[in-house]
Design a protein around this motif. Structure first.
Motif, PDB file in Angstrom:
ATOM      1  N   ALA A  39      10.601  48.238   5.924  1.00  0.00           N
ATOM      2  CA  ALA A  39      10.364  47.284   7.008  1.00  0.00           C
ATOM      3  C   ALA A  39      10.781  45.879   6.594  1.00  0.00           C
ATOM      4  O   ALA A  39      11.366  45.127   7.398  1.00  0.00           O
ATOM      5  CB  ALA A  39       8.893  47.312   7.403  1.00  0.00           C
ATOM      6  N   ARG A  40      10.516  45.510   5.341  1.00  0.00           N
ATOM      7  CA  ARG A  40      10.924  44.178   4.870  1.00  0.00           C
ATOM      8  C   ARG A  40      12.443  44.063   4.831  1.00  0.00           C
ATOM      9  O   ARG A  40      13.004  43.010   5.175  1.00  0.00           O
ATOM     10  CB  ARG A  40      10.338  43.904   3.487  1.00  0.00           C
ATOM     11  CG  ARG A  40       8.817  43.738   3.493  1.00  0.00           C
ATOM     12  CD  ARG A  40       8.324  43.136   2.187  1.00  0.00           C
ATOM     13  NE  ARG A  40       8.609  43.972   1.027  1.00  0.00           N
ATOM     14  CZ  ARG A  40       7.837  44.958   0.610  1.00  0.00           C
ATOM     15  NH1 ARG A  40       6.715  45.270   1.279  1.00  0.00           N
ATOM     16  NH2 ARG A  40       8.160  45.668  -0.461  1.00  0.00           N
ATOM     17  N   ARG A  42      14.439  45.671   6.768  1.00  0.00           N
ATOM     18  CA  ARG A  42      14.862  45.644   8.168  1.00  0.00           C
ATOM     19  C   ARG A  42      14.757  44.240   8.755  1.00  0.00           C
ATOM     20  O   ARG A  42      15.581  43.829   9.584  1.00  0.00           O
ATOM     21  CB  ARG A  42      14.008  46.626   8.969  1.00  0.00           C
ATOM     22  CG  ARG A  42      14.484  46.894  10.393  1.00  0.00           C
ATOM     23  CD  ARG A  42      13.555  47.880  11.097  1.00  0.00           C
ATOM     24  NE  ARG A  42      13.345  49.077  10.289  1.00  0.00           N
ATOM     25  CZ  ARG A  42      12.158  49.487   9.851  1.00  0.00           C
ATOM     26  NH1 ARG A  42      11.060  48.787  10.129  1.00  0.00           N
ATOM     27  NH2 ARG A  42      12.062  50.577   9.131  1.00  0.00           N
ATOM     28  N   GLU A  43      13.750  43.509   8.340  1.00  0.00           N
ATOM     29  CA  GLU A  43      13.524  42.157   8.886  1.00  0.00           C
ATOM     30  C   GLU A  43      14.683  41.217   8.583  1.00  0.00           C
ATOM     31  O   GLU A  43      14.925  40.266   9.339  1.00  0.00           O
ATOM     32  CB  GLU A  43      12.240  41.578   8.302  1.00  0.00           C
ATOM     33  CG  GLU A  43      10.974  42.254   8.808  1.00  0.00           C
ATOM     34  CD  GLU A  43       9.735  41.757   8.074  1.00  0.00           C
ATOM     35  OE1 GLU A  43       9.893  40.915   7.148  1.00  0.00           O
ATOM     36  OE2 GLU A  43       8.620  42.196   8.418  1.00  0.00           O
ATOM     37  N   ALA A  44      15.397  41.445   7.493  1.00  0.00           N
ATOM     38  CA  ALA A  44      16.494  40.563   7.106  1.00  0.00           C
ATOM     39  C   ALA A  44      17.804  40.896   7.802  1.00  0.00           C
ATOM     40  O   ALA A  44      18.777  40.140   7.691  1.00  0.00           O
ATOM     41  CB  ALA A  44      16.695  40.610   5.592  1.00  0.00           C
ATOM     42  N   GLY A  48      18.265  43.176  14.399  1.00  0.00           N
ATOM     43  CA  GLY A  48      17.737  44.520  14.212  1.00  0.00           C
ATOM     44  C   GLY A  48      18.685  45.468  13.516  1.00  0.00           C
ATOM     45  O   GLY A  48      18.390  46.644  13.353  1.00  0.00           O
ATOM     46  N   GLU A  60      17.845  50.120   4.614  1.00  0.00           N
ATOM     47  CA  GLU A  60      16.418  50.425   4.740  1.00  0.00           C
ATOM     48  C   GLU A  60      16.032  51.598   3.838  1.00  0.00           C
ATOM     49  O   GLU A  60      14.986  51.568   3.172  1.00  0.00           O
ATOM     50  CB  GLU A  60      16.090  50.749   6.194  1.00  0.00           C
ATOM     51  CG  GLU A  60      16.256  49.565   7.124  1.00  0.00           C
ATOM     52  CD  GLU A  60      16.034  49.954   8.585  1.00  0.00           C
ATOM     53  OE1 GLU A  60      15.294  50.937   8.821  1.00  0.00           O
ATOM     54  OE2 GLU A  60      16.615  49.291   9.461  1.00  0.00           O
ATOM     55  N   SER A 324      22.376  43.705   1.522  1.00  0.00           N
ATOM     56  CA  SER A 324      20.961  43.459   1.822  1.00  0.00           C
ATOM     57  C   SER A 324      20.430  42.277   1.020  1.00  0.00           C
ATOM     58  O   SER A 324      19.634  41.476   1.528  1.00  0.00           O
ATOM     59  CB  SER A 324      20.137  44.707   1.523  1.00  0.00           C
ATOM     60  OG  SER A 324      20.049  44.961   0.139  1.00  0.00           O
ATOM     61  N   ALA A 328      19.110  38.807   2.713  1.00  0.00           N
ATOM     62  CA  ALA A 328      17.759  38.335   2.409  1.00  0.00           C
ATOM     63  C   ALA A 328      17.790  36.892   1.907  1.00  0.00           C
ATOM     64  O   ALA A 328      16.900  36.083   2.249  1.00  0.00           O
ATOM     65  CB  ALA A 328      17.113  39.243   1.379  1.00  0.00           C
ATOM     66  N   ARG A 331      18.317  34.599   4.853  1.00  0.00           N
ATOM     67  CA  ARG A 331      17.087  34.499   5.641  1.00  0.00           C
ATOM     68  C   ARG A 331      16.065  33.583   4.946  1.00  0.00           C
ATOM     69  O   ARG A 331      15.390  32.791   5.600  1.00  0.00           O
ATOM     70  CB  ARG A 331      16.485  35.895   5.847  1.00  0.00           C
ATOM     71  CG  ARG A 331      15.319  35.953   6.827  1.00  0.00           C
ATOM     72  CD  ARG A 331      15.028  37.392   7.176  1.00  0.00           C
ATOM     73  NE  ARG A 331      14.037  37.484   8.233  1.00  0.00           N
ATOM     74  CZ  ARG A 331      12.726  37.617   8.044  1.00  0.00           C
ATOM     75  NH1 ARG A 331      12.258  37.656   6.802  1.00  0.00           N
ATOM     76  NH2 ARG A 331      11.889  37.680   9.050  1.00  0.00           N
ATOM     77  N   ARG A 335      14.537  29.934   6.398  1.00  0.00           N
ATOM     78  CA  ARG A 335      13.109  29.684   6.540  1.00  0.00           C
ATOM     79  C   ARG A 335      12.702  28.358   5.910  1.00  0.00           C
ATOM     80  O   ARG A 335      11.794  27.671   6.377  1.00  0.00           O
ATOM     81  CB  ARG A 335      12.315  30.827   5.895  1.00  0.00           C
ATOM     82  CG  ARG A 335      12.247  32.093   6.722  1.00  0.00           C
ATOM     83  CD  ARG A 335      11.432  33.148   6.013  1.00  0.00           C
ATOM     84  NE  ARG A 335      11.132  34.275   6.887  1.00  0.00           N
ATOM     85  CZ  ARG A 335      10.437  35.342   6.496  1.00  0.00           C
ATOM     86  NH1 ARG A 335       9.983  35.386   5.237  1.00  0.00           N
ATOM     87  NH2 ARG A 335      10.201  36.321   7.325  1.00  0.00           N
TER      88      ARG A 335
END
Length: 337
Positions: A39-40, A42-44, A48, A60, A324, A328, A331, A335
């Motif tokens: 799930a983590r 996937r968030e990056a 989606g 994932e 990935s 990440a 992302r 933030r």
């Protein structure tokens, strides 16, 4: 590398239940994948992950197997198993031992396609000799292995994961075990062996003869494996199990690896959650893989040289892992901004 302790090939499974009992306990207690890590990851992904297609699935999956996100492949390795089969003589191979040894020597000398692919892609490459000088029994006239030998070979296969790899590609040096793989897959799926159209009439006849001989003993996947399969399939099954317990992602390559996976899947339907399939060698192979939840990563149009598909598929998985990590990082920076 020396082969496993072989025992003998007498049909003594009724008196040697302990070795397979240990294997059954291991299969029943396999750890689940880390869905929180998936799930983590996937968030990056952008939007989606839809624009990434199957790469998003791989990202994932890799995180779920490794147990952290993002997950990068740093130490990919190919492990190929080599064995010989007495039944090969019935298919026109005059010297099964010599032929298997030639494949091993070609890889060691850098003359095999997989050797070049590994060198160019910085992939580790290990070949495991499973007592090449002792072909397993002709499974159409008796059990290929006794339970003790099969369990010992599975344990030997587990050592393939001890190299520290975080992605291990599992296959065979040649296709000598394909006939056994076809028979085992057919037995596990309650088919007759006639579905392997590409195998030829002689091979299908041997497969059907073996399944008739062992009828009544094929309901137990491990018993079916030791009766029908060679040492490479048993070793592959052991390596698959060890990889799961050590959170190592797996790419399966070839019919023998698929057959090993099918035996484990028959005992635990989550046993292959940490595995991907490099490619399929035929439509029947693709259908057999789909039945156990595997979908080929690549379509190499019949390219089947030992380990070649695995090496190419490893590049794809490694690229997904690198992606990935990059996503990440982007992302994380957004933030902070």
């Amino acid at each position: 590398m020396p082969g496993p302790a072989l025992g003998d090939n007498r049909d003594n499974h009724m008196t040697s239940g302990l070795p397979f009992d240990d294997i059954r306990n291991l299969i029943a207690g396999l750890p689940a994948l880390d869905e929180a890590a998936a799930a983590r990851a996937r968030e990056a992904l952008p939007a989606g992950g839809g624009s990434l297609g199957r790469l998003a699935e791989i990202i994932e999956w890799l995180a779920a197997v490794a147990g952290h996100a993002p997950a990068r492949v740093a130490r990919p390795t190919i492990a190929l198993f080599a064995a010989s089969h007495a039944v090969s003589r019935r298919l026109g191979t005059a010297d099964p031992v010599g032929e298997a040894q030639a494949h091993v020597e070609a890889i060691a000398a850098g003359a095999a396609p997989v050797s070049h692919l590994c060198a160019s892609s910085n992939l580790g490459l290990n070949v495991f000799d499973l007592a090449l000088e002792m072909p397993v029994e002709d499974f159409s006239t008796g059990p290929a292995l006794d339970e003790r030998a099969a369990a010992a070979t599975m344990a030997f296969g587990m050592e393939a994961v001890a190299t520290g790899a975080d992605l291990i590609c599992l296959g065979t040096v040649d296709r000598a075990g394909d006939l056994s793989a076809m028979a085992l897959i057919s037995a596990l799926s309650d088919q007759t062996g006639a579905e392997w159209a590409e195998a030829g009439q002689g091979s299908r006849a041997i497969t059907q003869q073996a399944m008739e001989l062992h009828r009544g003993h094929l309901g137990d996947p491990l018993e079916a494996m030791r009766r029908l399969a060679g040492r490479e399939i048993a070793a592959l099954a052991g390596a698959i199990l060890a990889a799961r317990t050590q959170k190592v992602a797996v790419i399966l390559d070839g019919l023998a690896a698929t057959a090993a996976g099918a035996a484990l899947h028959a005992l635990n339907q989550e046993a292959l959650d940490h595995c991907l399939l490099a490619s399929a060698v035929s439509d029947a192979h693709r259908e057999a893989a789909a039945a156990i939840g595997l979908r080929p990563l690549l379509n190499l149009d019949g390219a089947t040289d030992g380990g070649m598909a695995a090496a190419l598929a490893a590049g794809l998985v490694r690229a997904a892992g690198d992606m990935s990590v990059g996503l990440a990082e982007v992302r994380a920076r957004s933030r902070k901004a």
